[in-house]
Write a protein that holds these residues in place. Structure first.
Motif, PDB file in Angstrom:
ATOM      1  N   PHE A  96      14.814 -19.355  60.927  1.00  0.00           N
ATOM      2  CA  PHE A  96      14.160 -20.386  60.134  1.00  0.00           C
ATOM      3  C   PHE A  96      14.471 -21.774  60.680  1.00  0.00           C
ATOM      4  O   PHE A  96      13.763 -22.712  60.344  1.00  0.00           O
ATOM      5  CB  PHE A  96      14.596 -20.292  58.666  1.00  0.00           C
ATOM      6  N   GLY A  97      15.463 -21.863  61.364  1.00  0.00           N
ATOM      7  CA  GLY A  97      15.825 -23.103  62.016  1.00  0.00           C
ATOM      8  C   GLY A  97      16.121 -24.224  61.039  1.00  0.00           C
ATOM      9  O   GLY A  97      16.864 -24.056  60.079  1.00  0.00           O
ATOM     10  N   PRO A  98      15.509 -25.365  61.279  1.00  0.00           N
ATOM     11  CA  PRO A  98      15.829 -26.537  60.451  1.00  0.00           C
ATOM     12  C   PRO A  98      15.284 -26.437  59.028  1.00  0.00           C
ATOM     13  O   PRO A  98      15.653 -27.207  58.160  1.00  0.00           O
ATOM     14  CB  PRO A  98      15.186 -27.685  61.206  1.00  0.00           C
ATOM     15  N   PHE A  99      14.423 -25.477  58.754  1.00  0.00           N
ATOM     16  CA  PHE A  99      13.838 -25.362  57.415  1.00  0.00           C
ATOM     17  C   PHE A  99      14.622 -24.437  56.495  1.00  0.00           C
ATOM     18  O   PHE A  99      14.213 -24.199  55.373  1.00  0.00           O
ATOM     19  CB  PHE A  99      12.390 -24.878  57.499  1.00  0.00           C
ATOM     20  N   SER A 100      15.701 -23.917  56.905  1.00  0.00           N
ATOM     21  CA  SER A 100      16.476 -22.997  56.075  1.00  0.00           C
ATOM     22  C   SER A 100      17.002 -23.672  54.823  1.00  0.00           C
ATOM     23  O   SER A 100      17.175 -23.045  53.783  1.00  0.00           O
ATOM     24  CB  SER A 100      17.622 -22.392  56.877  1.00  0.00           C
ATOM     25  N   TRP A 101      17.286 -24.928  54.864  1.00  0.00           N
ATOM     26  CA  TRP A 101      17.789 -25.639  53.682  1.00  0.00           C
ATOM     27  C   TRP A 101      16.693 -25.756  52.634  1.00  0.00           C
ATOM     28  O   TRP A 101      16.954 -25.932  51.451  1.00  0.00           O
ATOM     29  CB  TRP A 101      18.346 -26.998  54.070  1.00  0.00           C
ATOM     30  N   VAL A 102      15.430 -25.646  53.005  1.00  0.00           N
ATOM     31  CA  VAL A 102      14.314 -25.746  52.066  1.00  0.00           C
ATOM     32  C   VAL A 102      14.073 -24.405  51.384  1.00  0.00           C
ATOM     33  O   VAL A 102      13.593 -24.368  50.247  1.00  0.00           O
ATOM     34  CB  VAL A 102      13.031 -26.207  52.817  1.00  0.00           C
ATOM     35  N   LEU A 103      14.391 -23.304  51.988  1.00  0.00           N
ATOM     36  CA  LEU A 103      14.095 -21.983  51.458  1.00  0.00           C
ATOM     37  C   LEU A 103      14.865 -21.679  50.178  1.00  0.00           C
ATOM     38  O   LEU A 103      14.310 -21.074  49.263  1.00  0.00           O
ATOM     39  CB  LEU A 103      14.390 -20.913  52.505  1.00  0.00           C
ATOM     40  N   ILE A 104      16.100 -22.070  50.080  1.00  0.00           N
ATOM     41  CA  ILE A 104      16.892 -21.759  48.893  1.00  0.00           C
ATOM     42  C   ILE A 104      16.338 -22.466  47.659  1.00  0.00           C
ATOM     43  O   ILE A 104      16.068 -21.818  46.655  1.00  0.00           O
ATOM     44  CB  ILE A 104      18.379 -22.081  49.122  1.00  0.00           C
ATOM     45  N   PRO A 105      16.079 -23.774  47.656  1.00  0.00           N
ATOM     46  CA  PRO A 105      15.482 -24.407  46.475  1.00  0.00           C
ATOM     47  C   PRO A 105      14.071 -23.906  46.195  1.00  0.00           C
ATOM     48  O   PRO A 105      13.658 -23.737  45.046  1.00  0.00           O
ATOM     49  CB  PRO A 105      15.452 -25.893  46.801  1.00  0.00           C
ATOM     50  N   LEU A 106      13.315 -23.614  47.255  1.00  0.00           N
ATOM     51  CA  LEU A 106      11.962 -23.105  47.068  1.00  0.00           C
ATOM     52  C   LEU A 106      11.991 -21.727  46.410  1.00  0.00           C
ATOM     53  O   LEU A 106      11.182 -21.445  45.515  1.00  0.00           O
ATOM     54  CB  LEU A 106      11.253 -23.048  48.429  1.00  0.00           C
ATOM     55  N   ALA A 152      14.313 -20.617  44.398  1.00  0.00           N
ATOM     56  CA  ALA A 152      14.730 -20.831  43.009  1.00  0.00           C
ATOM     57  C   ALA A 152      13.547 -21.314  42.174  1.00  0.00           C
ATOM     58  O   ALA A 152      13.333 -20.876  41.037  1.00  0.00           O
ATOM     59  CB  ALA A 152      15.879 -21.828  42.953  1.00  0.00           C
ATOM     60  N   ILE A 153      12.746 -22.217  42.733  1.00  0.00           N
ATOM     61  CA  ILE A 153      11.569 -22.722  42.015  1.00  0.00           C
ATOM     62  C   ILE A 153      10.563 -21.598  41.785  1.00  0.00           C
ATOM     63  O   ILE A 153      10.009 -21.446  40.689  1.00  0.00           O
ATOM     64  CB  ILE A 153      10.925 -23.903  42.791  1.00  0.00           C
ATOM     65  N   MET A 174      11.180 -18.352  41.609  1.00  0.00           N
ATOM     66  CA  MET A 174      11.733 -17.403  40.637  1.00  0.00           C
ATOM     67  C   MET A 174      11.603 -17.964  39.218  1.00  0.00           C
ATOM     68  O   MET A 174      11.288 -17.238  38.285  1.00  0.00           O
ATOM     69  CB  MET A 174      13.205 -17.094  40.955  1.00  0.00           C
ATOM     70  N   GLY A 175      11.844 -19.274  39.052  1.00  0.00           N
ATOM     71  CA  GLY A 175      11.700 -19.899  37.735  1.00  0.00           C
ATOM     72  C   GLY A 175      10.249 -19.854  37.265  1.00  0.00           C
ATOM     73  O   GLY A 175       9.949 -19.551  36.103  1.00  0.00           O
ATOM     74  N   GLY A 176       9.324 -20.133  38.187  1.00  0.00           N
ATOM     75  CA  GLY A 176       7.895 -20.070  37.853  1.00  0.00           C
ATOM     76  C   GLY A 176       7.464 -18.662  37.494  1.00  0.00           C
ATOM     77  O   GLY A 176       6.679 -18.447  36.557  1.00  0.00           O
ATOM     78  N   PHE A 177       7.990 -17.662  38.236  1.00  0.00           N
ATOM     79  CA  PHE A 177       7.657 -16.267  37.956  1.00  0.00           C
ATOM     80  C   PHE A 177       8.175 -15.840  36.589  1.00  0.00           C
ATOM     81  O   PHE A 177       7.473 -15.173  35.836  1.00  0.00           O
ATOM     82  CB  PHE A 177       8.222 -15.370  39.065  1.00  0.00           C
ATOM     83  N   SER A 178       9.402 -16.267  36.263  1.00  0.00           N
ATOM     84  CA  SER A 178       9.945 -15.890  34.946  1.00  0.00           C
ATOM     85  C   SER A 178       9.153 -16.563  33.820  1.00  0.00           C
ATOM     86  O   SER A 178       8.908 -15.953  32.769  1.00  0.00           O
ATOM     87  CB  SER A 178      11.433 -16.230  34.856  1.00  0.00           C
ATOM     88  N   GLU A 179       8.720 -17.811  34.011  1.00  0.00           N
ATOM     89  CA  GLU A 179       7.886 -18.491  33.017  1.00  0.00           C
ATOM     90  C   GLU A 179       6.540 -17.786  32.868  1.00  0.00           C
ATOM     91  O   GLU A 179       6.012 -17.647  31.767  1.00  0.00           O
ATOM     92  CB  GLU A 179       7.676 -19.973  33.388  1.00  0.00           C
TER      93      GLU A 179
END
Length: 122
Positions: free
Chosen positions: A4-14, A16-17, A19-24
């Protein structure tokens, strides 16, 4: 992690978002199903109330026709004649005159038969 290279830091918050949307979304679908059930129940109740209303209207119409018939009877001249003492007496006299029949010829009266029996006994 190099994939994933430099975008790996974006994957974790994405993630989480998402999963939250799916649960809603799951909560929303659950509420919608519950509301759908209650909506069907309400529709059934409305249909039943419409049937009851139609039956009540039919009963009301039948009672209105009966009441009209009773009003016709009560307001007729025959009703007045039956409940007016003067007219009732006239009708009674007329009906008695029609019912008066000549007495049948019964033969000897009771007094004649008693006299015959007394003569036999002497």
């Amino acid at each position: 992690m190099d994939f994933f290279g430099p975008f790996s830091w974006v994957l974790i918050p994405l993630a989480a978002i998402l999963m939250g949307g799916f649960s809603e979304w799951l909560k929303f679908k659950s509420k919608q199903q519950k509301l759908g059930t209650s909506t069907r129940e309400l529709e059934d109740q409305v249909v039943q109330l419409e049937r009851d209303l139609q039956a009540a209207r039919a009963d009301r119409d039948a009672l209105a026709r009966r009441l009209e018939n009773i009003e016709t009877i009560v307001t007729s001249q025959t009703w007045d004649a039956l409940h007016d003492p003067g007219v009732a007496q006239q009708q009674l006299a007329a009906s008695q005159a029609r019912l008066t029949l000549p007495e049948p010829d019964e033969g000897p009266s009771d007094a004649d038969r008693i006299a015959q029996m007394a003569r036999r006994v002497r």
